[in-house]
Design an enzyme around this catalytic site. Structure first.
Site, PDB file in Angstrom:
ATOM      1  N   HIS A  74      -5.250  -7.229 -33.976  1.00  0.00           N
ATOM      2  CA  HIS A  74      -5.757  -5.852 -33.986  1.00  0.00           C
ATOM      3  C   HIS A  74      -4.581  -4.886 -34.013  1.00  0.00           C
ATOM      4  O   HIS A  74      -3.720  -4.942 -33.141  1.00  0.00           O
ATOM      5  CB  HIS A  74      -6.584  -5.560 -32.729  1.00  0.00           C
ATOM      6  N   TYR A 203     -13.043   1.426 -26.041  1.00  0.00           N
ATOM      7  CA  TYR A 203     -13.127   1.777 -24.617  1.00  0.00           C
ATOM      8  C   TYR A 203     -13.888   3.095 -24.515  1.00  0.00           C
ATOM      9  O   TYR A 203     -13.473   4.085 -25.130  1.00  0.00           O
ATOM     10  CB  TYR A 203     -11.733   1.984 -24.024  1.00  0.00           C
ATOM     11  N   PRO A 295      -9.158  -5.212 -14.928  1.00  0.00           N
ATOM     12  CA  PRO A 295      -9.041  -5.687 -16.316  1.00  0.00           C
ATOM     13  C   PRO A 295      -8.934  -4.588 -17.377  1.00  0.00           C
ATOM     14  O   PRO A 295      -8.687  -4.901 -18.542  1.00  0.00           O
ATOM     15  CB  PRO A 295     -10.313  -6.520 -16.510  1.00  0.00           C
ATOM     16  N   LYS A 299      -4.087  -6.699 -18.805  1.00  0.00           N
ATOM     17  CA  LYS A 299      -2.724  -7.107 -18.497  1.00  0.00           C
ATOM     18  C   LYS A 299      -2.595  -8.415 -17.703  1.00  0.00           C
ATOM     19  O   LYS A 299      -1.504  -8.999 -17.655  1.00  0.00           O
ATOM     20  CB  LYS A 299      -2.012  -5.999 -17.690  1.00  0.00           C
ATOM     21  N   TYR A 387       0.086  -0.812 -24.094  1.00  0.00           N
ATOM     22  CA  TYR A 387      -1.024  -1.714 -24.397  1.00  0.00           C
ATOM     23  C   TYR A 387      -0.536  -2.955 -25.153  1.00  0.00           C
ATOM     24  O   TYR A 387      -0.956  -4.079 -24.850  1.00  0.00           O
ATOM     25  CB  TYR A 387      -2.113  -0.978 -25.193  1.00  0.00           C
TER      26      TYR A 387
HETATM   27  P1  FAD Z   1      -5.949 -18.338 -12.815  1.00  0.00           P
HETATM   28  O1  FAD Z   1      -6.397 -18.226 -14.233  1.00  0.00           O
HETATM   29  O2  FAD Z   1      -6.848 -17.838 -11.743  1.00  0.00           O
HETATM   30  O3  FAD Z   1      -5.607 -19.868 -12.575  1.00  0.00           O
HETATM   31  C1  FAD Z   1      -5.398 -20.401 -11.280  1.00  0.00           C
HETATM   32  C2  FAD Z   1      -5.802 -21.865 -11.299  1.00  0.00           C
HETATM   33  O4  FAD Z   1      -5.567 -22.411 -10.007  1.00  0.00           O
HETATM   34  C3  FAD Z   1      -7.269 -22.057 -11.585  1.00  0.00           C
HETATM   35  O5  FAD Z   1      -7.438 -23.031 -12.594  1.00  0.00           O
HETATM   36  C4  FAD Z   1      -7.851 -22.486 -10.253  1.00  0.00           C
HETATM   37  O6  FAD Z   1      -8.981 -23.330 -10.402  1.00  0.00           O
HETATM   38  C5  FAD Z   1      -6.671 -23.178  -9.629  1.00  0.00           C
HETATM   39  N1  FAD Z   1      -6.724 -23.243  -8.171  1.00  0.00           N
HETATM   40  C6  FAD Z   1      -7.211 -22.330  -7.300  1.00  0.00           C
HETATM   41  N2  FAD Z   1      -7.096 -22.760  -6.035  1.00  0.00           N
HETATM   42  C7  FAD Z   1      -6.522 -23.981  -6.099  1.00  0.00           C
HETATM   43  C8  FAD Z   1      -6.168 -24.935  -5.129  1.00  0.00           C
HETATM   44  N3  FAD Z   1      -6.397 -24.726  -3.829  1.00  0.00           N
HETATM   45  N4  FAD Z   1      -5.588 -26.093  -5.536  1.00  0.00           N
HETATM   46  C9  FAD Z   1      -5.361 -26.324  -6.846  1.00  0.00           C
HETATM   47  N5  FAD Z   1      -5.698 -25.448  -7.830  1.00  0.00           N
HETATM   48  C10 FAD Z   1      -6.277 -24.294  -7.445  1.00  0.00           C
HETATM   49  N6  FAD Z   1      -6.149 -10.484 -18.433  1.00  0.00           N
HETATM   50  C11 FAD Z   1      -5.610 -10.093 -19.615  1.00  0.00           C
HETATM   51  O7  FAD Z   1      -4.380 -10.204 -19.793  1.00  0.00           O
HETATM   52  N7  FAD Z   1      -6.346  -9.563 -20.646  1.00  0.00           N
HETATM   53  C12 FAD Z   1      -7.679  -9.414 -20.517  1.00  0.00           C
HETATM   54  O8  FAD Z   1      -8.319  -8.996 -21.472  1.00  0.00           O
HETATM   55  C13 FAD Z   1      -8.289  -9.776 -19.264  1.00  0.00           C
HETATM   56  N8  FAD Z   1      -9.621  -9.656 -19.085  1.00  0.00           N
HETATM   57  C14 FAD Z   1     -10.178 -10.147 -17.956  1.00  0.00           C
HETATM   58  C15 FAD Z   1     -11.542 -10.063 -17.851  1.00  0.00           C
HETATM   59  C16 FAD Z   1     -12.164 -10.559 -16.716  1.00  0.00           C
HETATM   60  C17 FAD Z   1     -13.662 -10.452 -16.605  1.00  0.00           C
HETATM   61  C18 FAD Z   1     -11.387 -11.191 -15.674  1.00  0.00           C
HETATM   62  C19 FAD Z   1     -12.042 -11.777 -14.449  1.00  0.00           C
HETATM   63  C20 FAD Z   1     -10.029 -11.273 -15.797  1.00  0.00           C
HETATM   64  C21 FAD Z   1      -9.406 -10.758 -16.915  1.00  0.00           C
HETATM   65  N9  FAD Z   1      -8.029 -10.827 -17.078  1.00  0.00           N
HETATM   66  C22 FAD Z   1      -7.472 -10.356 -18.236  1.00  0.00           C
HETATM   67  C23 FAD Z   1      -7.186 -11.422 -16.030  1.00  0.00           C
HETATM   68  C24 FAD Z   1      -6.799 -12.872 -16.328  1.00  0.00           C
HETATM   69  O9  FAD Z   1      -7.945 -13.648 -16.547  1.00  0.00           O
HETATM   70  C25 FAD Z   1      -5.974 -13.444 -15.144  1.00  0.00           C
HETATM   71  O10 FAD Z   1      -4.948 -12.540 -14.835  1.00  0.00           O
HETATM   72  C26 FAD Z   1      -5.392 -14.821 -15.482  1.00  0.00           C
HETATM   73  O11 FAD Z   1      -6.392 -15.793 -15.422  1.00  0.00           O
HETATM   74  C27 FAD Z   1      -4.260 -15.205 -14.509  1.00  0.00           C
HETATM   75  O12 FAD Z   1      -3.832 -16.528 -14.751  1.00  0.00           O
HETATM   76  P2  FAD Z   1      -3.311 -17.444 -13.566  1.00  0.00           P
HETATM   77  O13 FAD Z   1      -2.944 -18.740 -14.189  1.00  0.00           O
HETATM   78  O14 FAD Z   1      -2.310 -16.694 -12.781  1.00  0.00           O
HETATM   79  O15 FAD Z   1      -4.548 -17.601 -12.597  1.00  0.00           O
HETATM   80  C1  PHB Z   2     -11.977  -8.970 -23.282  1.00  0.00           C
HETATM   81  O1  PHB Z   2     -12.125  -9.078 -24.510  1.00  0.00           O
HETATM   82  O2  PHB Z   2     -12.422  -9.803 -22.491  1.00  0.00           O
HETATM   83  C2  PHB Z   2     -11.268  -7.797 -22.722  1.00  0.00           C
HETATM   84  C3  PHB Z   2     -10.709  -6.879 -23.590  1.00  0.00           C
HETATM   85  C4  PHB Z   2     -10.029  -5.771 -23.054  1.00  0.00           C
HETATM   86  C5  PHB Z   2      -9.954  -5.602 -21.695  1.00  0.00           C
HETATM   87  C6  PHB Z   2     -10.518  -6.541 -20.833  1.00  0.00           C
HETATM   88  C7  PHB Z   2     -11.182  -7.640 -21.347  1.00  0.00           C
HETATM   89  O3  PHB Z   2      -9.321  -4.520 -21.189  1.00  0.00           O
END
Ligand code: FAD
Ligand code: PHB
Length: 401
Positions: A74, A203, A295, A299, A387
């Site tokens: 995009h 948005y 979200p 980021k 962004y």
């Molecule tokens: P996580 O993905 O949470 O991974 C952590 C892992 O550790 C998981 O697999 C979990 O099961 C595991 N775990 C937990 N506890 C334990 C334990 N005790 N022992 C062993 N394993 C364990 N970010 C963006 O950049 N762009 C977006 O568009 C965006 N949109 C989002 C939309 C939504 C609805 C949500 C909820 C989040 C969004 N995010 C977005 C945020 C993004 O999903 C997270 O920041 C990202 O998942 C972080 O990755 P991580 O590996 O740090 O953590």
């Molecule tokens: C998504 O596509 O899930 C999404 C896009 C933009 C955001 C958050 C989530 O800011």
């Protein structure tokens, strides 16, 4: 069962899996311990927007083949208010940078396949995961897998276990400083079988609250709606969701999202959170384990990627020549980027949502903010460069890529 590794990684989300692969590329051993099943981790619907730097990193790591084929590039985004869409052109404002829409679950799927191809250990469905001896030179991860109790001795532990994991709470009380802001709203998100009716994200700030149009593929639309943070999803029938989406998003030029069968729906609360420093002894926190952003700025996943790039650089220097300087500066280097992303995500969130306690003045100020944003090249450039992602704090080369 007693075993040893160089880096013990807790969590197989984007942070843990990317770190494991970066270490593999540098010939450093790791064991990844995840408490959920492989299917659960792959099916979890979350982020969708990859910054330019995250895309470049995945390619440099050699895990970008499907991303190159299926990712949707995009070159801009729409900001909509008072029923009008305004375009912000990233390419023009940032010298050709873009974002890529590619589901987090697809990134995770690609990284799990890459991990399995290396034959390095990755335990799913590990029970009773705990970390210990964090301030010693051989910290330990304990877990139960099947019927076997494991004790894994490590040089270093990477806490990549997300916001609700065990690593951050294992740091003794008083060591970490926590900064937190909880928002008085959440997002109701859906996946719908409908071809996206716009090529880019929209948005929207509407009288009735925030709404976001996004997508996952040429046939799947992803939409979000501001709701109260503890809203029971059962309160929303599919018809009610579509009615509210269309009310908030439809614009005067006749644009609206295409309606289709809803295949997934859930409510997510929103918070900003930072724990500092992102280290205690030989435990290094990365990604959501150390910080959460609302979200709205897209980021979270991108910060997880930039943290592990900084950590991989430090661990490479540690194993190659015993250098600890980059381990010592890990937290400070990460936090500079983390705080800028926090500020951006807070600003996007507070400018585009309606707070329950806001005044009429607050709302007019939001409209003025959006009017300024969409009419000033300087303001649009500021949004665009944040962004698509601020420049990385460390080079790919320094992390062995
Ligand atoms: P996580 O993905 O949470 O991974 C952590 C892992 O550790 C998981 O697999 C979990 O099961 C595991 N775990 C937990 N506890 C334990 C334990 N005790 N022992 C062993 N394993 C364990 N970010 C963006 O950049 N762009 C977006 O568009 C965006 N949109 C989002 C939309 C939504 C609805 C949500 C909820 C989040 C969004 N995010 C977005 C945020 C993004 O999903 C997270 O920041 C990202 O998942 C972080 O990755 P991580 O590996 O740090 O953590
Ligand atoms: C998504 O596509 O899930 C999404 C896009 C933009 C955001 C958050 C989530 O800011």
């Amino acid at each position: 069962m007693h075993h040893k590794t160089q880096v013990g990684i807790v969590g197989a989300g984007p942070a843990g899996l990317m770190l494991g692969h970066l270490l593999h590329l540098n010939g450093i051993d790791s064991v990844i311990v995840e408490n959920r099943s492989r299917e659960y981790v792959i099916d979890r619907v979350r982020a969708g927007v990859l910054e330019q730097g995250t895309v470049d990193l995945l390619h440099a790591m050699g895990v970008g083949a499907r991303l190159r084929q299926e990712g949707l590039r995009h070159d801009g985004v729409f900001i909509s208010f008072l029923e009008q869409r305004h375009h912000i052109n990233f390419g023009e404002l940032t010298g050709g940078k873009a974002i890529t829409v590619y589901g987090q679950n697809e990134v995770v799927k690609d990284l799990i396949e890459a991990r399995i191809a290396t034959s390095r250990p990755l335990y799913f469905e590990a029970d009773h995961v705990s970390v210990d001896a964090l301030d010693s030179s051989s910290p330990v991860i304990r877990f139960r897998h099947g019927d076997v109790d494991h004790e894994l001795q490590c040089d270093v532990i990477a806490g990549c276990d997300g916001f609700h994991g065990v690593c951050r709470p294992s740091v003794p009380a008083g060591v970490l400083t926590m900064y937190e802001r909880v928002y008085p709203f959440g997002w109701l998100g859906i996946l719908a079988e409908a071809a996206p009716s716009c090529d880019e994200l929209v948005y929207t700030l509407h009288e009735r609250g925030f709404a976001l149009f996004s997508m996952r593929s040429p046939t799947i639309t992803r939409l979000y709606l501001q709701v109260p943070p503890d809203e029971p999803i059962e309160r929303w029938s599919d018809e009610a969701i579509w009615q509210e989406m269309l009310t908030r998003m439809a614009t005067r030029d006749g644009w609206k999202p295409s309606v289709g069968r809803i295949v997934q729906k859930s409510v997510t609360p929103m918070r900003s959170f930072v724990a500092t420093p992102m280290r205690y002894g030989r435990l290094f926190l990365a990604g959501d384990a150390a910080h959460i952003v609302p979200p709205t700025g897209a980021k979270g996943l991108n910060l997880a990627a930039s943290d592990v790039l900084v950590l991989a650089r430090a661990l490479k220097a540690f194993y190659e020549n015993g250098q600890t300087e980059w381990l010592d500066t890990y937290s400070d280097v990460c936090l500079r980027r983390v705080w800028k992303a926090q500020r951006f995500s807070w600003w996007m969130t507070s400018t585009l949502h309606r707070a329950p306690d806001e005044s009429a003045f607050d709302h007019q100020r939001q409209i003025a903010d959006l009017d300024y944003l969409t009419s000033s090249r300087a303001a649009m450039t500021s949004l665009a460069e944040q962004y698509v992602g601020l420049p990385a704090e460390v080079s790919f080369e320094s992390a062995g890529l």
